[in-house]
Design a protein around this motif. Structure first.
Motif, PDB file in Angstrom:
ATOM      1  N   TRP A   6       0.497  -1.090   0.243  1.00 45.57           N
ATOM      2  CA  TRP A   6       0.298   0.248  -0.050  1.00 45.57           C
ATOM      3  C   TRP A   6       0.366   1.402  -0.146  1.00 45.57           C
ATOM      4  CZ3 TRP A   6      -4.597   0.960  -1.149  1.00 45.57           C
ATOM      5  CH2 TRP A   6      -5.935   0.453  -0.726  1.00 45.57           C
ATOM      6  N   ARG A   7       2.188   1.019   0.758  1.00 51.18           N
ATOM      7  CA  ARG A   7       2.969   2.547   0.979  1.00 51.18           C
ATOM      8  C   ARG A   7       3.673   2.879   0.005  1.00 51.18           C
ATOM      9  NH1 ARG A   7       4.252   0.719   5.814  1.00 51.18           N
ATOM     10  NH2 ARG A   7       5.938  -0.425   5.588  1.00 51.18           N
ATOM     11  N   GLU A   8       4.004   1.571  -0.827  1.00 48.43           N
ATOM     12  CA  GLU A   8       4.677   2.332  -2.379  1.00 48.43           C
ATOM     13  C   GLU A   8       3.554   2.244  -3.707  1.00 48.43           C
ATOM     14  OE1 GLU A   8       7.623  -1.333  -5.606  1.00 48.43           O
ATOM     15  OE2 GLU A   8       6.234  -1.748  -3.630  1.00 48.43           O
ATOM     16  N   ASN A   9       2.657   1.759  -3.370  1.00 45.99           N
ATOM     17  CA  ASN A   9       1.473   3.168  -4.270  1.00 45.99           C
ATOM     18  C   ASN A   9       1.096   4.488  -3.969  1.00 45.99           C
ATOM     19  OD1 ASN A   9      -0.393   0.081  -6.772  1.00 45.99           O
ATOM     20  ND2 ASN A   9       0.586  -0.722  -5.045  1.00 45.99           N
ATOM     21  N   THR A 156      -9.634   4.698 -12.942  1.00 42.95           N
ATOM     22  CA  THR A 156     -10.818   4.599 -13.088  1.00 42.95           C
ATOM     23  C   THR A 156     -11.523   3.835 -11.549  1.00 42.95           C
ATOM     24  OG1 THR A 156     -10.394   1.891 -13.438  1.00 42.95           O
ATOM     25  CG2 THR A 156     -10.544   3.579 -15.298  1.00 42.95           C
ATOM     26  N   GLY A 157     -10.585   3.057 -10.550  1.00 43.34           N
ATOM     27  CA  GLY A 157     -11.757   3.072  -9.670  1.00 43.34           C
ATOM     28  C   GLY A 157     -12.115   4.011  -8.883  1.00 43.34           C
ATOM     29  N   LEU A 158     -11.233   5.772  -9.050  1.00 41.67           N
ATOM     30  CA  LEU A 158     -11.763   6.424  -8.363  1.00 41.67           C
ATOM     31  C   LEU A 158     -13.541   6.787  -9.089  1.00 41.67           C
ATOM     32  CD1 LEU A 158      -8.890   8.067  -6.847  1.00 41.67           C
ATOM     33  CD2 LEU A 158     -10.269   7.134  -6.062  1.00 41.67           C
ATOM     34  N   LEU A 294      -7.926  -2.448  -5.739  1.00 45.62           N
ATOM     35  CA  LEU A 294      -7.431  -3.615  -4.778  1.00 45.62           C
ATOM     36  C   LEU A 294      -7.430  -4.519  -5.389  1.00 45.62           C
ATOM     37  CD1 LEU A 294      -9.658  -3.552  -1.090  1.00 45.62           C
ATOM     38  CD2 LEU A 294      -7.054  -2.524  -1.543  1.00 45.62           C
ATOM     39  N   VAL A 295      -8.175  -5.389  -6.047  1.00 43.48           N
ATOM     40  CA  VAL A 295      -8.221  -6.870  -7.156  1.00 43.48           C
ATOM     41  C   VAL A 295      -6.760  -6.359  -8.316  1.00 43.48           C
ATOM     42  CG1 VAL A 295      -9.015  -8.587  -8.510  1.00 43.48           C
ATOM     43  CG2 VAL A 295     -10.103  -8.130  -5.967  1.00 43.48           C
TER      44      VAL A 295
END
Length: 445
Positions: A6-9, A156-158, A294-295
């Motif tokens: 998560w931190r990296e992304n 696209t997720g946002l 996430l996926v």
């Protein structure tokens, strides 16, 4: 491990903060009006009636006109974003929705609805598809190649998260206040971008600053011609870009046809209103957030864009068939659940295009494929509008109100066939042969 991932992304996405925040607000403002517009247009054009052929036809006409002009405008905006910068083009595209919604906020009479459709058509020509196209090019400027699929999935997720928020607002806000709130949010977006968004492309100083107007006009036309010619060469010289163009064409042909008539079909077949529309759109949106943010970033390094694209297209086929064959009012909710998977078509497509394009050609390649999609959105209403109206009427040849949606699903089957033959490849080292194009490398890297 998960915390590190998560931190990296999030670190990779930090340069996109001032792009993603205003885009989310813009998408929320647009989405919160979608379910209300069906009731507004139906009440204005067909007062007291559940089925409104006029509204279906005017939506089909709007989509056709938008498709005609987007074939030219989308590739052109992609080229201009490569040459003159992402920021001015984003400011233009996000500002076009304000006036159409202002008209409906003031008055919702028949004349105002027609005026809204005219101005909204112009807005769609400029902004529909181009906001995504330019945003993806912006992300490609500031995000490392290996992280681009994750960045595109976040965009696209946002987009899906914004749809959920917009539909929640539409579900619980009084109808009289929806357009006012939407306008306030829409005005905020260009103001925020003007202040905080950083440009990533350095425009070139033109050598023809002081030449006569006619000569300058000729040079501009000639420059546009060579730039469009180069965009065509970028796509046709790559088998991956050619294949993804076919995938996008047939997917958009089917999905845009379904989207243009779906809410009117649900209103006629099951008597759905604003609340049911918002609930169905939220079902798609909530699952889409999970799958895209996430996926997809987790699966993409393991299985690649092609497999994800094929699975998403398969889900889109199931989505269309279930809607078309819906035999009870709960079936549309089941069909909407497939949006969790089919929503991955878009980020997978962006990732394939980006992977097959050089950094200097990102805007051109994305714009060209978006132009191909606009051709599909132009053609789909020509069949979907009369077919839907026919099968919703009492003159239908047999009892299947969703037949047009089943028919549109065939196009997605063809898209899946092209996706299965897709061969991903890295872009070749192309040399820009024409100096008039003035293509610039990103300022940020």
């Amino acid at each position: 491990m998960a915390a590190g991932w998560w931190r990296e992304n999030l670190r990779e996405l930090r340069p996109l903060l001032h792009l993603l925040l205003p885009l989310c607000v813009h998408w929320v403002a647009e989405e919160m009006t979608v379910s209300v517009l069906v009731d507004v247009t139906t009440n204005a054009l067909c007062p007291g009636r559940k089925t409104c052929p006029q509204a279906i036809y005017i939506n089909g006409l709007q989509q056709t006109v938008v498709g005609i002009f987007k074939m030219i405008v989308l590739p052109l905006l992609g080229q201009l974003a490569d040459e003159h910068g992402r920021k001015p083009l984003l400011l233009l595209t996000v500002s076009t929705t304000i006036i159409p919604f202002t008209i409906l906020a003031i008055d919702q009479s028949k004349g105002s609805v027609y005026a809204y459709y005219v101005l909204r058509t112009i807005s769609y020509i400029i902004s529909q598809g181009s906001i995504f196209c330019i945003s993806v090019a912006y992300a490609a400027d500031v995000v490392d190649d290996s992280k681009r699929p994750a960045a595109f999935s976040w965009i696209t997720g946002l987009f899906s998260a914004s749809h959920v928020i917009g539909n929640v607002l539409a579900r619980f806000l009084p109808e009289d206040y929806i357009f006012e709130v939407s306008i306030a949010l829409l005005v905020f977006v260009p103001v925020y971008m003007t202040i905080f968004l950083t440009e990533t492309v350095r425009p070139t100083q033109k050598a023809d600053q002081h030449i006569p107007f006619l000569n300058k006009t000729f040079n501009v036309v000639q420059e546009r011609f060579y730039s469009m010619k180069h965009a065509v060469n970028v796509v046709t010289s790559s088998s991956a870009l050619k294949s993804i163009s076919f995938v996008s064409f047939f997917y958009e042909l089917g999905m845009s046809g379904i989207s243009s008539v779906l809410l009117y079909y649900l209103k006629s077949a099951f008597g759905f209103n604003k609340n049911q529309f918002s609930e169905i759109l939220m079902v798609v949106g909530v699952g889409s957030i999970f799958s895209q943010i996430l996926v997809l970033p987790l699966l993409n390094p393991l299985v690649g864009e092609k497999l994800i694209l094929c699975a998403a297209l398969l889900a889109s086929i199931a989505y269309g068939l279930l809607y078309g064959l819906a035999w009870a009012s709960w079936v549309p909710y089941l069909s909407a659940s497939f949006g969790v998977i089919y929503i991955l078509v878009k980020p997978s497509t962006y990732a394939v295009i980006s992977k097959a394009s050089n950094s200097a050609d990102q805007g051109k390649a994305q714009g060209f494929v978006a132009g191909v999609q606009s051709i599909a959105s132009l053609l789909s209403p020509l069949a979907m509008t009369p077919l839907t109206t026919w099968f919703l009427s009492s003159n239908a040849p047999f009892d299947c109100k969703g037949f047009s949606i089943i028919f549109a699903s065939i196009s997605m089957v063809i898209s899946l066939c092209f996706a299965c033959t897709l061969k991903l490849e890295a872009p070749s080292n192309r040399i820009l042969e024409d100096n008039t194009e003035n293509i610039e490398a990103p300022l940020l890297s």
